[in-house]
Design an enzyme around this catalytic site. Structure first.
Site, short mmCIF file in Angstrom:
data_model
loop_
_atom_site.label_atom_id
_atom_site.label_comp_id
_atom_site.label_asym_id
_atom_site.label_seq_id
_atom_site.Cartn_x
_atom_site.Cartn_y
_atom_site.Cartn_z
CG HIS A 129 -1.92 0.97 1.39
ND1 HIS A 129 -1.66 2.20 1.59
CD2 HIS A 129 -3.07 0.75 1.15
CE1 HIS A 129 -2.99 2.82 1.71
NE2 HIS A 129 -3.79 1.99 1.59
CG ASP A 206 0.81 -2.53 6.05
OD1 ASP A 206 -0.41 -2.81 6.82
OD2 ASP A 206 0.50 -1.82 5.08
CD GLN A 209 -6.71 -5.05 4.02
OE1 GLN A 209 -7.72 -5.53 4.11
NE2 GLN A 209 -7.01 -3.77 3.77
CE LYS A 232 -7.29 -0.63 6.39
NZ LYS A 232 -7.92 -0.16 5.05
CB CYS A 371 -4.04 3.21 -1.61
SG CYS A 371 -5.16 4.42 -1.45
#
Ligand code: PLP
Length: 413
Positions: A129, A206, A209, A232, A371
């Site tokens: 991202h 990261d 997700q 999220k 993104c």
């Protein structure tokens, strides 16, 4: 064959927990398949926000009075809930931030103050991202460090041999996502962390997700940093987490100055507070921090294993249905190891046009580059249509999307 845990998944009850999903849009039942962008909130989360303002609203860590102590206790209890959830060793390794982007910027800004220097190398991947690319580019501009990129193959997987070749004595940090938001591909981060550590590099994951879809154990992964966003994982926006190993956070200089992050201030010299406060300058997003704990408790009341199994069933069902029904459908990131994201193109129809028609038929999907422009550049496309499922979605909703796609296809092809 559907497994017992999927058959027993309490989807009826869960559906009722999310009031926003009960509505119709343009006269059609809302189908919300934009969960990779942001998730919906269960009633317990909505109630916890209003309870906070009705019962304990006050600033934290400052007042001796009753409300301030209640707010502080609830804020710190939530930090402990998060610690347990990701199995961090210490609760002061859990820093509250604004979200994944803020967490990554915190690390990049802090490390750029002397811990990463000219000539050092940072490795990111082609699957990131923009939040996990741009802060590192900015760090490179500030410090003279160099950015290296792990390439991907045609299935959207990181090419591990190339990653190994990029690692060298100059590598200071590897920053990769656990799961790609654009394609849903799950990266083998445990192995990648071990490889990076063998080269004495730190690793930032990261986890934007992964956190809503799978159990994350930061100690088992041996991640140095793990970043994620509250919105999220069915919690509020504007709150997120940076996990960092204590020894590393101790070494790092603060990113922002202000109230809360100091031990003592004089005009001659300021000393800094201990962890986690050293990295939490100013009044935090108190209600967000508290309610993130509520959201995590809610997820755990269903169970991440049951959630993952149910979502895999949705992914499998949706993938087969769309492939069968649309011979000109192309799935990007068509690999074995992926989460509940179907990122696709229909013939040569522009994703935006499909998105607009789907919306009018009640189906919310994301279209565009998500993104992740470098991924789109890799595949030579401008964007995809992305349907991303959460545990409150159903096969019937996937059927509704397929019907809507059929209409869009007939109109536009
Ligand atoms: N990283 C990934 C993989 C994401 O999917 C996202 C958001 O979509 C982000 C980072 C940025 O998250 P936020 O906007 O919550 O900071």
């Amino acid at each position: 064959m559907i497994s017992e845990s999927v058959a027993a998944f309490p989807i009826e009850k869960i559906g009722k927990d999310f009031p926003i999903l009960q509505q119709e849009v343009y006269g059609k039942p809302l189908v919300y398949f934009d969960n990779a962008a942001s998730t919906q909130k269960p009633q317990v989360v909505i109630d916890a926000i209003s309870d906070y303002y009705q019962q304990i609203n006050s600033n934290v860590h400052r007042g001796v009075h009753h409300l301030s102590q209640k707010a502080t206790d609830a804020f710190e209890a939530s930090r402990e809930t998060i610690r347990k959830h990701i199995n961090a060793r210490e609760s002061h390794e859990v820093l509250f931030t604004k979200g994944t982007t803020d967490s990554i910027n915190l690390v990049a800004n802090s490390l750029s103050q002397g811990m990463i220097k000219a000539g050092d190398e940072i490795i990111v991947s082609h699957l990131e991202h923009h939040s996990n690319i741009v802060p590192w580019q900015m760090l490179c501009e500030r410090t003279g460090a160099k950015l290296r990129v792990i390439p991907i193959n045609e299935r959207g997987e990181l090419i591990q041999e190339d990653f190994e070749k990029l690692l060298n004595a100059k590598t200071k940090l590897v920053a990769v996502n656990h799961i790609s938001n654009a394609l849903g591909v799950i990266n083998p981060i445990k192995e990648m962390i071990a490889k990076a550590h063998a080269s004495d590099a730190w690793v930032l994951i990261d986890g934007a997700q992964s956190i809503p879809h799978m159990k994350v154990d930061v100690q088992d992964l041996d991640a140095d940093f793990y970043a994620f966003s509250g919105h999220k994982i069915f919690g509020p926006t504007g709150i997120g987490v940076l996990y960092g190993k204590e020894a590393l956070l101790e070494q790092m200089p603060p990113y922002q100055g202000g109230g809360e992050m100091i031990a003592e201030v004089t005009f001659e010299k300021t000393t800094y507070a201990t962890l986690p406060h050293k990295f939490e300058a100013g009044t935090p997003h108190i209600e967000g921090g508290i309610v993130l704990g509520t959201a995590i408790d809610y997820v755990n009341s269903i169970g991440l294993e049951a959630i993952a199994a149910y979502e895999q069933e949705l992914l499998h069902y949706g993938t087969e249905l769309l492939k069968d029904r649309f011979p000109d459908l192309r799935i990007l990131g068509d690999t074995e190891h992926k989460t509940s994201v179907i990122s696709f193109l229909l013939g040569d129809i522009h994703p935006y046009d499909i998105g607009v028609i789907l919306d009018k038929l009640g189906v919310a999907v994301r279209t565009g580059h998500h993104c992740t422009q470098p991924i789109m550049q890799h595949f030579g496309i401008s964007g995809t249509i992305r349907a991303s499922f959460a545990f409150y979605n159903t096969k019937a909703e996937i059927d509704q999307m397929a019907e809507a796609l059929e209409k869009a296809h007939n109109m536009l092809a």
